[in-house]
Design a protein around this motif. Sequence first.
Motif, mmCIF file in Angstrom:
data_model
loop_
_atom_site.group_PDB
_atom_site.id
_atom_site.type_symbol
_atom_site.label_atom_id
_atom_site.label_comp_id
_atom_site.label_asym_id
_atom_site.label_seq_id
_atom_site.Cartn_x
_atom_site.Cartn_y
_atom_site.Cartn_z
ATOM 1 N N ASN A 29 0.758 -1.074 -0.257
ATOM 2 C CA ASN A 29 -0.251 0.464 -0.102
ATOM 3 C C ASN A 29 1.095 1.518 0.171
ATOM 4 O O ASN A 29 0.531 2.873 -0.774
ATOM 5 N N ASP A 30 2.028 0.999 0.993
ATOM 6 C CA ASP A 30 2.785 2.321 0.721
ATOM 7 C C ASP A 30 3.519 2.974 -0.560
ATOM 8 O O ASP A 30 3.690 3.660 -1.112
ATOM 9 N N HIS A 31 3.589 1.620 -1.244
ATOM 10 C CA HIS A 31 4.766 1.514 -2.531
ATOM 11 C C HIS A 31 4.151 2.109 -3.483
ATOM 12 O O HIS A 31 4.172 2.638 -4.436
ATOM 13 N N LYS A 32 2.628 1.888 -3.637
ATOM 14 C CA LYS A 32 1.253 2.793 -4.736
ATOM 15 C C LYS A 32 1.691 3.852 -4.217
ATOM 16 O O LYS A 32 0.946 4.190 -5.515
ATOM 17 N N PHE A 63 4.077 13.663 2.790
ATOM 18 C CA PHE A 63 5.197 12.082 3.492
ATOM 19 C C PHE A 63 4.434 11.035 2.475
ATOM 20 O O PHE A 63 2.491 10.831 3.102
ATOM 21 N N ILE A 64 5.055 10.070 1.989
ATOM 22 C CA ILE A 64 4.149 8.668 2.182
ATOM 23 C C ILE A 64 3.447 7.661 2.902
ATOM 24 O O ILE A 64 2.795 7.449 3.377
ATOM 25 N N ARG A 65 4.963 7.711 4.829
ATOM 26 C CA ARG A 65 4.170 6.709 5.476
ATOM 27 C C ARG A 65 4.951 7.974 5.991
ATOM 28 O O ARG A 65 5.387 8.858 6.053
ATOM 29 N N MET A 66 4.412 7.605 7.656
ATOM 30 C CA MET A 66 4.141 7.923 8.705
ATOM 31 C C MET A 66 5.402 7.604 9.737
ATOM 32 O O MET A 66 6.091 8.992 9.707
ATOM 33 N N PHE A 67 6.522 6.312 8.982
ATOM 34 C CA PHE A 67 7.420 6.801 9.130
ATOM 35 C C PHE A 67 8.486 7.824 8.709
ATOM 36 O O PHE A 67 9.100 8.563 9.431
ATOM 37 N N ILE A 100 3.589 5.816 -4.260
ATOM 38 C CA ILE A 100 4.568 6.192 -5.317
ATOM 39 C C ILE A 100 4.108 6.503 -6.951
ATOM 40 O O ILE A 100 4.449 7.210 -7.865
ATOM 41 N N HIS A 101 2.932 5.375 -7.360
ATOM 42 C CA HIS A 101 2.793 5.439 -8.994
ATOM 43 C C HIS A 101 2.000 6.440 -8.439
ATOM 44 O O HIS A 101 1.524 7.555 -9.867
ATOM 45 N N THR A 102 0.381 6.755 -7.642
ATOM 46 C CA THR A 102 -0.595 7.255 -7.725
ATOM 47 C C THR A 102 0.288 9.216 -7.117
ATOM 48 O O THR A 102 -0.453 9.398 -7.182
ATOM 49 N N GLY A 103 1.487 9.370 -6.650
ATOM 50 C CA GLY A 103 1.414 10.390 -5.966
ATOM 51 C C GLY A 103 0.825 10.873 -4.534
ATOM 52 O O GLY A 103 1.039 12.208 -3.844
#
Length: 209
Positions: free
Chosen positions: A86-89, A107-111, A91-94
């Motif tokens: 889900n996190d990786h996706k 950011f993409i992830r909470m981390f 990257i494609h969706t922005g």
Amino acid sequence: MEPKEEITNAREQTDQDQKAVKQEISQLNEMEEKPHNLIPKEESLSCSITVRNFSPKRNNKQKAKVKDAFTCPQCGKTFTYKCHLNDHKRIHTGEKPYSCDQCGKSFIRMFNLNGHIRIHTGEKPYTCDQCGKSYGRKSDLNGHLSIHTGKRPYRCDQCGKNFIRKLELNRHMRIHTVEKPYKCDQCGKGFIRKIDLNRHMRIHTKQRP
């Protein structure tokens, strides 16, 4: 009570006991034959391996398939955990759902957001035990430690090049996979690194820093 009546009552009690035992055995058999109500894959915790992964009878090939159970439909990259897919996706969706309330950066992830917030707070919890230098992120500390150890633990299986950080290896791998996850929303051109996209955007913004 007459002896005959006692014998008759004893036999009736024995028959009743035997019927009860047979009924219990029958119920147990039915329970074993019915499928267990396992949690469906979609309803399991997003960052947990599914129940089927823990079957002790799987051979090595089946284990390998389970390990790469979650595949990105865009680029074919596989992940052990659904939350990583889900996190990786994103990257494609922005999509960047986690925003810093100090500067607005997303950011993409909470981390990643948690690591970024330390820029504002000045917190540096990761300290080098060799020289005492501190860092806000563990990945930065690991990269620093290579100065003392000389190690480059992340190796490209395509060309053999070694890297200090896994992040650097992942970026490098895009050279071989021709993956370009960073897309220009003006002309659609793709780039391997975000920094390259940022430089490209100056063509559209006419910015000359």
